[in-house]
Motif scaffolding. Structure first.
Motif, PDB file in Angstrom:
ATOM      1  N   LEU A  80     -36.379  43.306 -11.234  1.00  0.00           N
ATOM      2  CA  LEU A  80     -35.530  44.233 -11.987  1.00  0.00           C
ATOM      3  C   LEU A  80     -34.061  43.814 -11.927  1.00  0.00           C
ATOM      4  O   LEU A  80     -33.364  43.791 -12.950  1.00  0.00           O
ATOM      5  N   THR A  81     -33.598  43.510 -10.729  1.00  0.00           N
ATOM      6  CA  THR A  81     -32.167  43.234 -10.560  1.00  0.00           C
ATOM      7  C   THR A  81     -31.780  41.882 -11.139  1.00  0.00           C
ATOM      8  O   THR A  81     -30.718  41.748 -11.763  1.00  0.00           O
ATOM      9  N   THR A  82     -32.613  40.870 -10.947  1.00  0.00           N
ATOM     10  CA  THR A  82     -32.251  39.552 -11.494  1.00  0.00           C
ATOM     11  C   THR A  82     -32.293  39.564 -13.020  1.00  0.00           C
ATOM     12  O   THR A  82     -31.498  38.865 -13.661  1.00  0.00           O
ATOM     13  N   GLU A  83     -33.169  40.374 -13.614  1.00  0.00           N
ATOM     14  CA  GLU A  83     -33.176  40.467 -15.075  1.00  0.00           C
ATOM     15  C   GLU A  83     -31.882  41.098 -15.582  1.00  0.00           C
ATOM     16  O   GLU A  83     -31.284  40.622 -16.562  1.00  0.00           O
ATOM     17  N   ASP A  84     -31.433  42.169 -14.918  1.00  0.00           N
ATOM     18  CA  ASP A  84     -30.175  42.799 -15.333  1.00  0.00           C
ATOM     19  C   ASP A  84     -29.000  41.838 -15.203  1.00  0.00           C
ATOM     20  O   ASP A  84     -28.142  41.763 -16.091  1.00  0.00           O
ATOM     21  N   VAL A  85     -28.953  41.120 -14.104  1.00  0.00           N
ATOM     22  CA  VAL A  85     -27.830  40.206 -13.889  1.00  0.00           C
ATOM     23  C   VAL A  85     -27.890  39.047 -14.886  1.00  0.00           C
ATOM     24  O   VAL A  85     -26.864  38.630 -15.433  1.00  0.00           O
ATOM     25  N   ARG A  86     -29.080  38.546 -15.149  1.00  0.00           N
ATOM     26  CA  ARG A  86     -29.230  37.470 -16.146  1.00  0.00           C
ATOM     27  C   ARG A  86     -28.729  37.927 -17.510  1.00  0.00           C
ATOM     28  O   ARG A  86     -27.975  37.214 -18.196  1.00  0.00           O
ATOM     29  N   ASN A  87     -29.120  39.124 -17.914  1.00  0.00           N
ATOM     30  CA  ASN A  87     -28.711  39.633 -19.228  1.00  0.00           C
ATOM     31  C   ASN A  87     -27.210  39.944 -19.273  1.00  0.00           C
ATOM     32  O   ASN A  87     -26.555  39.738 -20.305  1.00  0.00           O
ATOM     33  N   ALA A  88     -26.663  40.427 -18.153  1.00  0.00           N
ATOM     34  CA  ALA A  88     -25.221  40.656 -18.096  1.00  0.00           C
ATOM     35  C   ALA A  88     -24.468  39.331 -18.165  1.00  0.00           C
ATOM     36  O   ALA A  88     -23.405  39.241 -18.802  1.00  0.00           O
ATOM     37  N   CYS A  89     -25.003  38.312 -17.521  1.00  0.00           N
ATOM     38  CA  CYS A  89     -24.403  36.973 -17.614  1.00  0.00           C
ATOM     39  C   CYS A  89     -24.351  36.515 -19.073  1.00  0.00           C
ATOM     40  O   CYS A  89     -23.363  35.901 -19.507  1.00  0.00           O
ATOM     41  N   ASP A  90     -25.394  36.816 -19.830  1.00  0.00           N
ATOM     42  CA  ASP A  90     -25.416  36.419 -21.243  1.00  0.00           C
ATOM     43  C   ASP A  90     -24.360  37.178 -22.047  1.00  0.00           C
ATOM     44  O   ASP A  90     -23.713  36.618 -22.931  1.00  0.00           O
ATOM     45  N   VAL A  91     -24.175  38.471 -21.726  1.00  0.00           N
ATOM     46  CA  VAL A  91     -23.136  39.249 -22.410  1.00  0.00           C
ATOM     47  C   VAL A  91     -21.752  38.648 -22.129  1.00  0.00           C
ATOM     48  O   VAL A  91     -20.897  38.565 -23.011  1.00  0.00           O
ATOM     49  N   LEU A  92     -21.563  38.189 -20.897  1.00  0.00           N
ATOM     50  CA  LEU A  92     -20.257  37.677 -20.485  1.00  0.00           C
ATOM     51  C   LEU A  92     -20.100  36.173 -20.694  1.00  0.00           C
ATOM     52  O   LEU A  92     -19.046  35.613 -20.383  1.00  0.00           O
ATOM     53  N   ALA A  93     -21.130  35.525 -21.223  1.00  0.00           N
ATOM     54  CA  ALA A  93     -21.059  34.073 -21.439  1.00  0.00           C
ATOM     55  C   ALA A  93     -19.867  33.651 -22.295  1.00  0.00           C
ATOM     56  O   ALA A  93     -19.204  32.653 -21.976  1.00  0.00           O
ATOM     57  N   PRO A  94     -19.538  34.374 -23.382  1.00  0.00           N
ATOM     58  CA  PRO A  94     -18.359  33.976 -24.163  1.00  0.00           C
ATOM     59  C   PRO A  94     -17.056  34.015 -23.350  1.00  0.00           C
ATOM     60  O   PRO A  94     -16.169  33.191 -23.565  1.00  0.00           O
ATOM     61  N   VAL A  95     -16.969  34.971 -22.414  1.00  0.00           N
ATOM     62  CA  VAL A  95     -15.793  35.040 -21.544  1.00  0.00           C
ATOM     63  C   VAL A  95     -15.754  33.819 -20.626  1.00  0.00           C
ATOM     64  O   VAL A  95     -14.703  33.200 -20.423  1.00  0.00           O
ATOM     65  N   ALA A  96     -16.919  33.450 -20.086  1.00  0.00           N
ATOM     66  CA  ALA A  96     -16.988  32.280 -19.211  1.00  0.00           C
ATOM     67  C   ALA A  96     -16.599  31.007 -19.957  1.00  0.00           C
ATOM     68  O   ALA A  96     -15.976  30.101 -19.387  1.00  0.00           O
ATOM     69  N   GLU A  97     -16.946  30.952 -21.240  1.00  0.00           N
ATOM     70  CA  GLU A  97     -16.645  29.758 -22.034  1.00  0.00           C
ATOM     71  C   GLU A  97     -15.166  29.638 -22.367  1.00  0.00           C
ATOM     72  O   GLU A  97     -14.633  28.532 -22.440  1.00  0.00           O
ATOM     73  N   ARG A  98     -14.485  30.774 -22.521  1.00  0.00           N
ATOM     74  CA  ARG A  98     -13.079  30.711 -22.944  1.00  0.00           C
ATOM     75  C   ARG A  98     -12.089  30.817 -21.791  1.00  0.00           C
ATOM     76  O   ARG A  98     -10.884  30.650 -21.989  1.00  0.00           O
ATOM     77  N   THR A  99     -12.569  31.108 -20.592  1.00  0.00           N
ATOM     78  CA  THR A  99     -11.685  31.213 -19.429  1.00  0.00           C
ATOM     79  C   THR A  99     -12.125  30.213 -18.365  1.00  0.00           C
ATOM     80  O   THR A  99     -13.257  29.731 -18.364  1.00  0.00           O
ATOM     81  N   ALA A 100     -11.217  29.949 -17.437  1.00  0.00           N
ATOM     82  CA  ALA A 100     -11.532  28.979 -16.394  1.00  0.00           C
ATOM     83  C   ALA A 100     -12.473  29.549 -15.334  1.00  0.00           C
ATOM     84  O   ALA A 100     -13.353  28.841 -14.841  1.00  0.00           O
ATOM     85  N   ASP A 101     -12.307  30.820 -15.000  1.00  0.00           N
ATOM     86  CA  ASP A 101     -13.008  31.351 -13.824  1.00  0.00           C
ATOM     87  C   ASP A 101     -13.720  32.683 -14.022  1.00  0.00           C
ATOM     88  O   ASP A 101     -14.380  33.157 -13.100  1.00  0.00           O
ATOM     89  N   ASP A 102     -13.568  33.305 -15.182  1.00  0.00           N
ATOM     90  CA  ASP A 102     -14.135  34.640 -15.370  1.00  0.00           C
ATOM     91  C   ASP A 102     -15.479  34.595 -16.107  1.00  0.00           C
ATOM     92  O   ASP A 102     -16.090  33.555 -16.242  1.00  0.00           O
TER      93      ASP A 102
END
Length: 368
Positions: A80-102
């Motif tokens: 349950l928890t790893t699925e939520d974190v994986r999906n949240a990572c996908d939501v935040l992927a554009p932020v990770a791509e445009r910033t150095a550390d976020d």
């Protein structure tokens, strides 16, 4: 867009949300917070997951499926928890791509492992593999047993959120563990530019513990120091961070592509109603830091947070003098730190127990 939160972000503070749920992800709320509240990261813990799972029906089908497969309660929690974190990572992927550390999302190793180095390493590896996202962070507590685990995990190219830091001395050991991990990773041929880490320095709990002692002492000098130790402690920690960045050891790693392990101000919800509810945000504004906030604190800053510029740089000596005054007033600082770490691990374990009981109840409901 909140102008106050935007101003905080523009000051170099990365705003992370200390909360996550499947509802936030699936309704688009998390994406909305990224868009409108300058949120660029997420931290989680077992209590957060317990609340999400108890309150929402979005987990029910997955729980039913896992129960049908004969999974144990620990396995259900993991899925349950790893699925939520994986999906949240996908939501935040554009932020990770445009910033150095976020664009990072944290998930915690099981708290009961806090004093077992090898088990912590194994848990971190399993979580990293299951989430399978470069913008994940694995939370490891900064206990004595956690330090070598941090080094070992970083050495394998796994990004880490070091949590449960209260003392500047322990923080210095955490930074050393990170540097050693990077050095080993470099020797092993890992791309240092892909490794990230934050060091979560807990704030409000310091005031809670120190204030109670100052009130027992009861002198005018002691009472005048209430509500000031936590911010001072964090400012001294930031001075230690600046010292590492200036070191030749760090410069060599940076030249090889390494990114700094930013200080993250954690436990920033104000517990004393007599203090401003934005205290641990507005008084800790400084570039190259993260502030992870519960939504209540986030909204308080958005509504009435008054920023006064950098409140940390160059203030380490002044902050240390404040801490020295706390000791002079009669507070046993070493004992404060020992109590905070011990209670911190106990609270983490209680949080995990809460999650276990919540998931077990959901599993029983699924069998009915």
């Amino acid at each position: 867009m909140s102008e106050r939160l935007k101003a905080l972000a523009d000051a170099g503070v990365s705003i992370w949300l200390d909360d996550l749920s499947r509802e936030r992800i699936e309704t688009g709320n998390l994406a909305e917070l990224v868009e409108q509240r300058s949120v660029v990261g997420v931290t989680t813990n077992p209590t957060i997951f317990a609340g999400a799972i108890a309150d929402g029906e979005r987990y029910d089908q997955q729980v039913r499926d896992l129960v049908a497969e004969g999974r144990s309660v620990d396995e259900v929690i993991f899925e349950l928890t790893t699925e939520d974190v994986r999906n949240a990572c996908d939501v935040l992927a554009p932020v990770a791509e445009r910033t150095a550390d976020d664009g990072r999302v944290s998930i915690e190793v099981e708290p009961a492992l806090a004093h077992d180095t090898d088990a912590t390493i194994a848990s971190a590896k399993a979580l990293w593999a299951a989430v399978d996202r470069l913008n994940a962070l694995i939370k490891i507590p900064a206990t004595a047993a956690g330090l070598p685990a941090i080094t070992a995990v970083i050495a394998e190219g796994i990004s880490v959120n070091v949590t449960l830091i209260f003392s500047v001395e322990r923080y210095q050991a955490v930074m050393d563990a990170y540097l050693e991990g990077l050095e080993r990773a470099k020797d092993a041929g890992h791309d240092l530019s892909q490794i990230r880490s934050v060091a979560s320095f807990f704030v409000s709990r310091v005031d809670s513990e120190v204030d109670s002692r100052l009130e027992k002492i009861g002198t005018d000098e002691a009472l005048a120091l209430r509500g000031r130790a936590a911010v001072a402690n964090a400012r001294v920690a930031y001075g230690a961070f600046e010292g590492v960045l200036a070191s030749e050891r760090w410069q060599q790693l940076a030249a090889a592509g390494a990114r700094p392990q930013r200080p993250l101000w954690a436990s920033t919800g104000v517990k004393n109603p007599d203090y401003p509810d934005t205290l641990y945000v507005t008084d800790l504004v400084v570039a190259d830091t993260v502030n992870t906030m519960p939504e209540k604190t986030l909204e308080a800053v958005a509504d009435h947070g008054e920023l006064q510029g950098d409140q940390v740089s160059g203030r380490a000596r002044e902050a240390q003098e404040l801490l020295d005054a706390v000791v002079a007033a009669g507070v046993d600082w070493a004992e404060v730190l020992e109590v905070l770490e011990s209670e911190g691990v106990s609270k983490f374990e209680a949080s995990w127990d809460e999650l276990v009981e919540t998931v077990r109840a959901q599993m029983e409901k699924a069998k009915a």
